[in-house]
Motif scaffolding. Structure first.
Motif, mmCIF file in Angstrom:
data_model
loop_
_atom_site.group_PDB
_atom_site.id
_atom_site.type_symbol
_atom_site.label_atom_id
_atom_site.label_comp_id
_atom_site.label_asym_id
_atom_site.label_seq_id
_atom_site.Cartn_x
_atom_site.Cartn_y
_atom_site.Cartn_z
ATOM 1 N N VAL A 24 0.839 -1.201 0.000
ATOM 2 C CA VAL A 24 0.000 0.000 0.000
ATOM 3 C C VAL A 24 0.873 1.250 0.000
ATOM 4 O O VAL A 24 0.562 2.251 -0.646
ATOM 5 C CB VAL A 24 -0.953 -0.001 1.213
ATOM 6 C CG1 VAL A 24 -1.717 1.304 1.303
ATOM 7 C CG2 VAL A 24 -1.925 -1.157 1.110
ATOM 8 N N ALA A 30 -4.189 4.178 -6.986
ATOM 9 C CA ALA A 30 -5.141 3.745 -5.966
ATOM 10 C C ALA A 30 -5.514 2.275 -6.136
ATOM 11 O O ALA A 30 -5.566 1.522 -5.161
ATOM 12 C CB ALA A 30 -6.388 4.616 -6.018
ATOM 13 N N ARG A 33 -2.787 -0.017 -5.097
ATOM 14 C CA ARG A 33 -2.710 -0.077 -3.627
ATOM 15 C C ARG A 33 -3.802 -1.000 -3.086
ATOM 16 O O ARG A 33 -3.579 -1.781 -2.172
ATOM 17 C CB ARG A 33 -2.871 1.322 -3.037
ATOM 18 C CG ARG A 33 -1.676 2.217 -3.239
ATOM 19 C CD ARG A 33 -1.900 3.570 -2.629
ATOM 20 N NE ARG A 33 -1.136 4.605 -3.312
ATOM 21 C CZ ARG A 33 0.083 4.992 -2.943
ATOM 22 N NH1 ARG A 33 0.664 4.444 -1.928
ATOM 23 N NH2 ARG A 33 0.705 5.934 -3.605
ATOM 24 N N LEU A 34 -5.000 -0.871 -3.684
ATOM 25 C CA LEU A 34 -6.144 -1.664 -3.223
ATOM 26 C C LEU A 34 -5.851 -3.159 -3.337
ATOM 27 O O LEU A 34 -6.286 -3.968 -2.527
ATOM 28 C CB LEU A 34 -7.374 -1.290 -4.049
ATOM 29 C CG LEU A 34 -8.737 -1.631 -3.446
ATOM 30 C CD1 LEU A 34 -8.870 -1.018 -2.068
ATOM 31 C CD2 LEU A 34 -9.851 -1.119 -4.337
ATOM 32 N N VAL A 37 -4.324 -4.298 -0.270
ATOM 33 C CA VAL A 37 -5.253 -4.415 0.858
ATOM 34 C C VAL A 37 -5.839 -5.823 0.864
ATOM 35 O O VAL A 37 -6.036 -6.434 1.909
ATOM 36 C CB VAL A 37 -6.363 -3.347 0.769
ATOM 37 C CG1 VAL A 37 -7.348 -3.520 1.903
ATOM 38 C CG2 VAL A 37 -5.765 -1.954 0.827
ATOM 39 N N ALA A 40 -3.933 -8.428 2.673
ATOM 40 C CA ALA A 40 -3.979 -8.448 4.136
ATOM 41 C C ALA A 40 -4.896 -9.559 4.648
ATOM 42 O O ALA A 40 -4.706 -10.043 5.758
ATOM 43 C CB ALA A 40 -4.450 -7.095 4.664
ATOM 44 N N VAL A 114 -9.400 12.088 6.576
ATOM 45 C CA VAL A 114 -8.755 10.779 6.377
ATOM 46 C C VAL A 114 -7.635 10.574 7.396
ATOM 47 O O VAL A 114 -7.548 9.533 8.055
ATOM 48 C CB VAL A 114 -8.201 10.653 4.940
ATOM 49 C CG1 VAL A 114 -7.468 9.338 4.777
ATOM 50 C CG2 VAL A 114 -9.319 10.759 3.940
ATOM 51 N N PHE A 118 -6.770 7.795 10.844
ATOM 52 C CA PHE A 118 -5.575 7.105 11.347
ATOM 53 C C PHE A 118 -5.346 7.441 12.814
ATOM 54 O O PHE A 118 -5.022 6.574 13.629
ATOM 55 C CB PHE A 118 -4.340 7.534 10.546
ATOM 56 C CG PHE A 118 -4.248 6.916 9.192
ATOM 57 C CD1 PHE A 118 -3.563 5.736 9.016
ATOM 58 C CD2 PHE A 118 -4.838 7.510 8.107
ATOM 59 C CE1 PHE A 118 -3.458 5.165 7.772
ATOM 60 C CE2 PHE A 118 -4.747 6.942 6.859
ATOM 61 C CZ PHE A 118 -4.058 5.769 6.689
ATOM 62 N N LEU A 121 -7.657 5.491 15.023
ATOM 63 C CA LEU A 121 -7.250 4.087 15.176
ATOM 64 C C LEU A 121 -6.087 3.981 16.161
ATOM 65 O O LEU A 121 -6.068 3.106 17.043
ATOM 66 C CB LEU A 121 -6.841 3.509 13.821
ATOM 67 C CG LEU A 121 -7.962 3.280 12.812
ATOM 68 C CD1 LEU A 121 -7.381 2.791 11.499
ATOM 69 C CD2 LEU A 121 -8.958 2.278 13.338
ATOM 70 N N GLY B 30 -5.324 7.817 -0.146
ATOM 71 C CA GLY B 30 -5.341 7.896 1.308
ATOM 72 C C GLY B 30 -6.447 7.045 1.895
ATOM 73 O O GLY B 30 -6.275 6.402 2.934
ATOM 74 N N LEU B 31 -7.599 7.027 1.211
ATOM 75 C CA LEU B 31 -8.725 6.201 1.670
ATOM 76 C C LEU B 31 -8.363 4.722 1.633
ATOM 77 O O LEU B 31 -8.700 3.965 2.550
ATOM 78 C CB LEU B 31 -9.941 6.432 0.780
ATOM 79 C CG LEU B 31 -10.924 7.510 1.209
ATOM 80 C CD1 LEU B 31 -12.094 7.524 0.251
ATOM 81 C CD2 LEU B 31 -11.414 7.238 2.603
ATOM 82 N N VAL B 32 -7.686 4.304 0.561
ATOM 83 C CA VAL B 32 -7.242 2.905 0.469
ATOM 84 C C VAL B 32 -6.304 2.585 1.629
ATOM 85 O O VAL B 32 -6.427 1.534 2.278
ATOM 86 C CB VAL B 32 -6.545 2.651 -0.881
ATOM 87 C CG1 VAL B 32 -5.930 1.264 -0.906
ATOM 88 C CG2 VAL B 32 -7.517 2.817 -2.027
ATOM 89 N N ALA B 33 -5.387 3.529 1.922
ATOM 90 C CA ALA B 33 -4.465 3.323 3.041
ATOM 91 C C ALA B 33 -5.226 3.224 4.361
ATOM 92 O O ALA B 33 -4.870 2.425 5.235
ATOM 93 C CB ALA B 33 -3.451 4.460 3.096
ATOM 94 N N LEU B 34 -6.301 4.020 4.493
ATOM 95 C CA LEU B 34 -7.100 3.976 5.729
ATOM 96 C C LEU B 34 -7.784 2.619 5.885
ATOM 97 O O LEU B 34 -7.879 2.076 6.986
ATOM 98 C CB LEU B 34 -8.131 5.103 5.719
ATOM 99 C CG LEU B 34 -8.952 5.290 6.989
ATOM 100 C CD1 LEU B 34 -8.057 5.570 8.175
ATOM 101 C CD2 LEU B 34 -9.960 6.416 6.833
ATOM 102 N N GLU B 35 -8.249 2.061 4.756
ATOM 103 C CA GLU B 35 -8.832 0.714 4.794
ATOM 104 C C GLU B 35 -7.802 -0.300 5.298
ATOM 105 O O GLU B 35 -8.096 -1.129 6.162
ATOM 106 C CB GLU B 35 -9.288 0.303 3.383
ATOM 107 C CG GLU B 35 -10.635 0.857 3.004
ATOM 108 C CD GLU B 35 -11.714 0.335 3.921
ATOM 109 O OE1 GLU B 35 -12.058 -0.841 3.818
ATOM 110 O OE2 GLU B 35 -12.190 1.116 4.757
ATOM 111 N N ALA B 36 -6.592 -0.227 4.715
ATOM 112 C CA ALA B 36 -5.524 -1.142 5.134
ATOM 113 C C ALA B 36 -5.218 -0.954 6.614
ATOM 114 O O ALA B 36 -5.022 -1.927 7.351
ATOM 115 C CB ALA B 36 -4.274 -0.903 4.284
#
Lengths: 166, 83
Positions: A24, A30, A33-34, A37, A40, A114, A118, A121, B30-36
């Motif tokens: 990622v 994008a 990167r997805l 995910v 994971a 956004v 983070f 979390l 950034g949204l994709v990173a937030l999902e991860a």
């Protein structure tokens, strides 16, 4: 024997999660990167398997399986008093410091929402690490549901008002 | 500190690294990173619950796994015109 298997599964799961994080971080678009995910999920499955191997199908084992796909021997130990600061404490504190600073320094409101995700979390993890699960629970609900919805509703409203003014 | 808590510490560091994507790259990435990061945080909580042998803590991971979608859905629903 069980512990050894659990540790190997745990190490493999963490390695896969780190690979997903690295993917990622390093990909350029994008959708690329997805893709990482998705990587994971098998990592989560391995960690769930490690917990099931250690605990068999107890309450936490079932929860782990539920989480990876998407009952307890009650042996919860009372929390130790005056526990030492461990690496986990330090990492959680560093995570909150970094993400909190980033939230302040980012100047675009939508991007700030956004980055604040983070931060939320990291805070939830910090509260859990310091033994306050109830606080962590409210932090989770606030930072993943309440704040994004309210902030985005406000932002779209402002954007619309600006358009009407012009 | 046992292996489970070390694993949680490592994954927390990974979560922190992901924030750089949200800072430097376009909003969608950034949204994709937030999902991860959401998946990462769920696993961190599960590992803390296992590492400290406090099984009710795993409930938090379950709650986070369900709610972590909501923020992204809010973006997709309301954040269309934003950048």
């Amino acid at each position: 024997m069980r512990d050894a298997v659990a540790t190997v599964l745990l190490a493999a799961g963490v390695a896969l999660e780190l690979l997903a994080c690295a993917g990622v971080l390093l990909m350029r678009a994008a959708l690329d990167r997805l893709h990482y995910v998705g990587a994971a999920a098998p990592g989560a499955l391995l960690i769930a398997a490690a917990i099931v191997v250690r605990e068999s199908f107890s309450q936490i084992g079932d929860k782990a399986v539920l989480l990876a796909g998407a009952d307890a021997r009650h042996r919860a130990r009372p929390p130790r008093r005056g526990a030492r600061v461990t690496a986990l404490h330090a990492v959680a504190l560093a995570a909150v410091t970094l993400t909190g600073t980033a939230t302040v320094l980012v100047r675009t409101p939508s991007r700030q929402v956004v980055v604040a995700g983070f931060f939320g979390l990291a805070l939830a993890i910090l509260f859990l690490v310091f033994g306050a699960p109830d606080v962590a629970l409210s932090q989770i609900v606030v930072s993943t549901v309440a704040v994004p919805f309210m902030a985005l509703l406000a932002l779209t409203r402002f954007a619309r008002d600006d358009q009407e003014d012009e | 500190v046992n292996a489970w808590l070390w694993a949680a510490a490592v994954l927390t560091a990974g979560l922190t690294a992901l924030v750089t994507v949200a800072i430097r790259r376009p909003l969608l990435e950034g949204l994709v990173a937030l999902e991860a990061a959401g998946i990462d945080a769920v696993l961190v909580m599960l590992l803390i619950a296992e590492g400290t042998r406090r099984q009710p803590f795993a409930d938090l991971a379950l709650v986070l796994a369900v709610t972590s979608l909501a923020g992204t859905i809010a973006f997709l629903r309301f954040g269309r015109g934003l950048r």
